[in-house]
Structures are given as C-alpha cells and as structure tokens.
Design a protein around this motif. Sequence first.
Motif, PDB file in Angstrom:
ATOM      1  N   MET A 235      10.421  -4.628 -81.011  1.00 46.46           N
ATOM      2  CA  MET A 235      10.271  -5.059 -82.399  1.00 46.46           C
ATOM      3  C   MET A 235      11.223  -4.244 -83.282  1.00 46.46           C
ATOM      4  O   MET A 235      10.843  -3.287 -83.946  1.00 46.46           O
ATOM      5  CB  MET A 235       8.832  -4.874 -82.858  1.00 46.46           C
ATOM      6  N   TYR A 236      12.485  -4.595 -83.215  1.00 44.50           N
ATOM      7  CA  TYR A 236      13.462  -3.902 -84.043  1.00 44.50           C
ATOM      8  C   TYR A 236      13.197  -4.176 -85.521  1.00 44.50           C
ATOM      9  O   TYR A 236      12.812  -5.288 -85.903  1.00 44.50           O
ATOM     10  CB  TYR A 236      14.878  -4.351 -83.680  1.00 44.50           C
ATOM     11  N   ARG A 237      13.443  -3.166 -86.343  1.00 42.93           N
ATOM     12  CA  ARG A 237      13.303  -3.307 -87.796  1.00 42.93           C
ATOM     13  C   ARG A 237      14.698  -3.451 -88.400  1.00 42.93           C
ATOM     14  O   ARG A 237      15.561  -2.578 -88.227  1.00 42.93           O
ATOM     15  CB  ARG A 237      12.594  -2.093 -88.393  1.00 42.93           C
ATOM     16  N   VAL A 238      14.909  -4.557 -89.105  1.00 42.18           N
ATOM     17  CA  VAL A 238      16.211  -4.844 -89.692  1.00 42.18           C
ATOM     18  C   VAL A 238      16.035  -5.095 -91.183  1.00 42.18           C
ATOM     19  O   VAL A 238      15.194  -5.918 -91.591  1.00 42.18           O
ATOM     20  CB  VAL A 238      16.868  -6.082 -89.030  1.00 42.18           C
ATOM     21  N   ILE A 239      16.814  -4.393 -91.987  1.00 39.85           N
ATOM     22  CA  ILE A 239      16.840  -4.634 -93.427  1.00 39.85           C
ATOM     23  C   ILE A 239      18.043  -5.529 -93.715  1.00 39.85           C
ATOM     24  O   ILE A 239      19.178  -5.213 -93.329  1.00 39.85           O
ATOM     25  CB  ILE A 239      16.916  -3.322 -94.217  1.00 39.85           C
ATOM     26  N   VAL A 240      17.791  -6.659 -94.358  1.00 38.26           N
ATOM     27  CA  VAL A 240      18.817  -7.663 -94.619  1.00 38.26           C
ATOM     28  C   VAL A 240      19.226  -7.603 -96.091  1.00 38.26           C
ATOM     29  O   VAL A 240      18.367  -7.524 -96.985  1.00 38.26           O
ATOM     30  CB  VAL A 240      18.291  -9.066 -94.252  1.00 38.26           C
ATOM     31  N   LEU A 241      20.529  -7.668 -96.330  1.00 38.27           N
ATOM     32  CA  LEU A 241      21.095  -7.524 -97.672  1.00 38.27           C
ATOM     33  C   LEU A 241      21.998  -8.714 -97.978  1.00 38.27           C
ATOM     34  O   LEU A 241      22.903  -9.030 -97.200  1.00 38.27           O
ATOM     35  CB  LEU A 241      21.899  -6.227 -97.767  1.00 38.27           C
ATOM     36  N   ASN A 242      21.743  -9.363 -99.120  1.00 33.29           N
ATOM     37  CA  ASN A 242      22.504 -10.555 -99.484  1.00 33.29           C
ATOM     38  C   ASN A 242      22.857 -10.501-100.965  1.00 33.29           C
ATOM     39  O   ASN A 242      22.143 -11.043-101.808  1.00 33.29           O
ATOM     40  CB  ASN A 242      21.681 -11.805 -99.167  1.00 33.29           C
ATOM     41  N   PRO A 243      23.968  -9.823-101.331  1.00 35.88           N
ATOM     42  CA  PRO A 243      24.362  -9.736-102.734  1.00 35.88           C
ATOM     43  C   PRO A 243      25.012 -11.019-103.235  1.00 35.88           C
ATOM     44  O   PRO A 243      25.917 -11.559-102.588  1.00 35.88           O
ATOM     45  CB  PRO A 243      25.354  -8.566-102.751  1.00 35.88           C
ATOM     46  N   GLY A 244      24.539 -11.510-104.387  1.00 39.12           N
ATOM     47  CA  GLY A 244      25.116 -12.679-105.027  1.00 39.12           C
ATOM     48  C   GLY A 244      25.665 -12.314-106.391  1.00 39.12           C
ATOM     49  O   GLY A 244      25.653 -11.153-106.798  1.00 39.12           O
ATOM     50  N   SER A 245      26.107 -13.315-107.126  1.00 44.42           N
ATOM     51  CA  SER A 245      26.785 -13.049-108.396  1.00 44.42           C
ATOM     52  C   SER A 245      25.879 -12.421-109.435  1.00 44.42           C
ATOM     53  O   SER A 245      26.303 -11.555-110.202  1.00 44.42           O
ATOM     54  CB  SER A 245      27.389 -14.346-108.944  1.00 44.42           C
ATOM     55  N   THR A 246      24.598 -12.821-109.478  1.00 46.75           N
ATOM     56  CA  THR A 246      23.686 -12.263-110.489  1.00 46.75           C
ATOM     57  C   THR A 246      22.400 -11.724-109.881  1.00 46.75           C
ATOM     58  O   THR A 246      21.456 -11.421-110.607  1.00 46.75           O
ATOM     59  CB  THR A 246      23.332 -13.332-111.542  1.00 46.75           C
ATOM     60  N   SER A 247      22.339 -11.627-108.562  1.00 50.03           N
ATOM     61  CA  SER A 247      21.123 -11.137-107.917  1.00 50.03           C
ATOM     62  C   SER A 247      21.473 -10.562-106.549  1.00 50.03           C
ATOM     63  O   SER A 247      22.581 -10.778-106.032  1.00 50.03           O
ATOM     64  CB  SER A 247      20.090 -12.261-107.761  1.00 50.03           C
ATOM     65  N   THR A 248      20.526  -9.834-105.986  1.00 43.48           N
ATOM     66  CA  THR A 248      20.645  -9.351-104.611  1.00 43.48           C
ATOM     67  C   THR A 248      19.345  -9.650-103.892  1.00 43.48           C
ATOM     68  O   THR A 248      18.275  -9.245-104.348  1.00 43.48           O
ATOM     69  CB  THR A 248      20.924  -7.835-104.555  1.00 43.48           C
ATOM     70  N   LYS A 249      19.435 -10.358-102.772  1.00 41.89           N
ATOM     71  CA  LYS A 249      18.266 -10.603-101.947  1.00 41.89           C
ATOM     72  C   LYS A 249      18.158  -9.485-100.915  1.00 41.89           C
ATOM     73  O   LYS A 249      19.156  -9.115-100.289  1.00 41.89           O
ATOM     74  CB  LYS A 249      18.370 -11.958-101.237  1.00 41.89           C
ATOM     75  N   VAL A 250      16.955  -8.952-100.753  1.00 39.68           N
ATOM     76  CA  VAL A 250      16.713  -7.926 -99.751  1.00 39.68           C
ATOM     77  C   VAL A 250      15.443  -8.294 -98.994  1.00 39.68           C
ATOM     78  O   VAL A 250      14.486  -8.815 -99.582  1.00 39.68           O
ATOM     79  CB  VAL A 250      16.610  -6.523-100.393  1.00 39.68           C
ATOM     80  N   ALA A 251      15.453  -8.072 -97.687  1.00 41.66           N
ATOM     81  CA  ALA A 251      14.290  -8.422 -96.873  1.00 41.66           C
ATOM     82  C   ALA A 251      14.163  -7.446 -95.720  1.00 41.66           C
ATOM     83  O   ALA A 251      15.142  -6.828 -95.287  1.00 41.66           O
ATOM     84  CB  ALA A 251      14.416  -9.845 -96.337  1.00 41.66           C
ATOM     85  N   LEU A 252      12.938  -7.322 -95.225  1.00 41.60           N
ATOM     86  CA  LEU A 252      12.661  -6.521 -94.039  1.00 41.60           C
ATOM     87  C   LEU A 252      12.143  -7.438 -92.943  1.00 41.60           C
ATOM     88  O   LEU A 252      11.239  -8.251 -93.176  1.00 41.60           O
ATOM     89  CB  LEU A 252      11.613  -5.450 -94.330  1.00 41.60           C
TER      90      LEU A 252
END
Length: 368
Positions: A1-18
């Motif tokens: 069960m690897y833990r991965v933090i996902v990063l998705n920067p956009g023009s006016t927001s940043t999505k982050v997830a675990l």
Amino acid sequence: MYRVIVLNPGSTSTKVALYEGEQRIFSENINHPASDLAVFPNIVDQLPYRKEIITKTLKEKGVDPGEADAFSAICTGLMPMAGGVYEVNEKMYAHGQIGPGSRHPGNLGPLLAKDFAEEFGGRAFIVDASSVDEFEEEARMTGFAELLRTSRGHPLNQRAAARKYAADCGRAYEELNLVVAHLGGGISVSAHCQGKMVDTVDSTRGEGRMAPTRSGTAPLADVVGLCYSGKYTEKEMLTKIMKTGGWVAHLGTSDAREVEKRIAEGDKFAELVYRTTAYQIAKDIAAMASVMKGKVDAIILTGGVAYSEMMTGMIGERVSFIAPVKIYPGEFEMDALAAGAIRVLDGKEEPRYYTGEPVFPGFIKETK
C-alpha cells in the motif's frame, strides 16, 4: 500500500490528493486568488507560494509528507518525449524553470514533486506529460518543408481512459489498438497502437475538428487572408484559434449543457453547430482508424463533454461500424498520476529519464 501524494497545478488552483495504493484518501482543490498570483512576474516564481499552501493543506488534513513513498505531478510544456512515467531529474527541473513550457502552470508539477521529495524523502515522478510524442514518420510530415507536426493533446487522460477499458476487458493496454477521443474545451483524437500514441489530431493549434473553444482546421488560403486583412493582430488570430473559436465563435458559449438547452428550446443553429462538431469528430476518429489499417479494438470517448448522451450518440452513429464505442466520461488525471507512480514503485514499469533532446531528429533525405 504505497502512499503517493499527487500534485496538479493549474492556472488559478492546485489540486492535491493522497492515495494509498490506488485508493484516494482525500482530494482538495486549492484556489489561488488572482490578487495572490498577480505579484509573481513569472509562473516559476509561484513555486514557493504554492509549495507553502500545499504543505499547509496537507497538515490540515493530518498528512505527513515524510510518510509518502512518492510525489507524482502533472507536467506540461517540456520538450517532446516518449510516454510513460518519468523520474524527475535535474534536466527536467531546469527545463521546468527556463524551458519552452516555463510559462504554463502545469510545468510547476515536476518542480513541486522534486522539491517535496528532496525535503521529505520519497521519489518524484511525472506521468504522460502533455508533450508525449510517439509519432510515426508519416504522421510528422506536412506540405510545408519548414513545418513538422508534433504531438500535442491530452495523453494523461487519454491513456487513463484507455487503461480503464483494458482493465474492464481483461487485456493489457499494450496489446490493444484503440482510437481515443478526449472531448473537453479542447478536443484531441489519437491512435493508440499497442501502447503507443502514433498519431494525434489536436484542436489546440488549429488541427482537426472545431471544439468548444478552438477553431479547428480551416482552408489555409482563407486563414492567410484573415491574417493579412489588417483586421487582426497575430495575437488576436492565435486567440481565435486557441481560445475563442468553435462554439464560442458561433454561439458565445463553451458549455455543452447550455448548447443542449438551446437545442431543446428549438435553436436550429445551435443544433447545427453541435451536429457539425460530432460530424467532424467522427471524421477524425475514422482517420485515426485508418492509421491502424482499420484494426481497431474499440473507440473510447472521454472528457467532460463525453457526459453528453446527445454528443456521444451522434458520434457513435457515425463510427460504430469501425469498432465498439465505449464511453468513460470525465477526467482521470489524479488517478492516473497516482497509478503511474505505483506501477514504478511496484516494479511493474521502469521509469524513464528526461534528456531534453528532440525525440525526432528530422527527416533524412537520401539522394543517389
């Protein structure tokens, strides 16, 4: 069960997830007020600001970045590269700062991933960058000796939808021939031949069909006439192609729900624009099928507009003779970023390394 933090920067927001394994534990869309971003002269200058806000958000969610096995991020605007999962190296980091895509917020992705990995441990990845280029030679040549076609589109979401289909039918993505159409504000249609995207028609730079915000292709001589008419600057023409073409030009909206509402109210012109878009998408799909000599296992429709039963129905009517039409509406970018990192961590896929060198050196003209 690897833990991965996902990063998705956009023009006016940043999505982050675990993610733990492929299960999403939490996801947050961090909005950035225009006043906050206005103080940064360049996109790359936003890096410390975005990193601080991401760190704060993770802390509020009770997530320790030090416990992550990897940080996986979106990536746009780098030099053309083969598809797959890349471990962020110094060359990629440098190009993210000063390279050809340094003006796009998505290119903060590899910078954020590497900075977090260096501070907290773990590995830094990007998955299927927007500049994935796996074209065959025949797909590159144009009628202009000065111009080549290069791949540009939505490889991350296209491949994610293709992998979902492969899993659903119990086969490997790498053994299938698929035509995948991403239907969003921009539209791209690609030939996925046994794991490689060997050709793509993307509306971002004026190819293929019209899209909600893109012009698509048009007779070149007439386009040249507009360019030299004195009515438009170069910037205004590029805006017509990339931002205010298609539905916006004809109907003043890029929202499929609004267009369908007008159609339901009897707007015949809105119906014509919608029907024409489906007609043109179908032509692009048929063209991509010909790239694989008609040997197509499935046609996949994905992206936000794929939620429209009207649009997918009109497309399906024209292309279902080629192969079964499968619909995977929405976007799977965050899931795809996590899944790519996990494939590498699991040893199922070898990571690639960015060289910054062109994947295609140019045509060799042999003379006798």
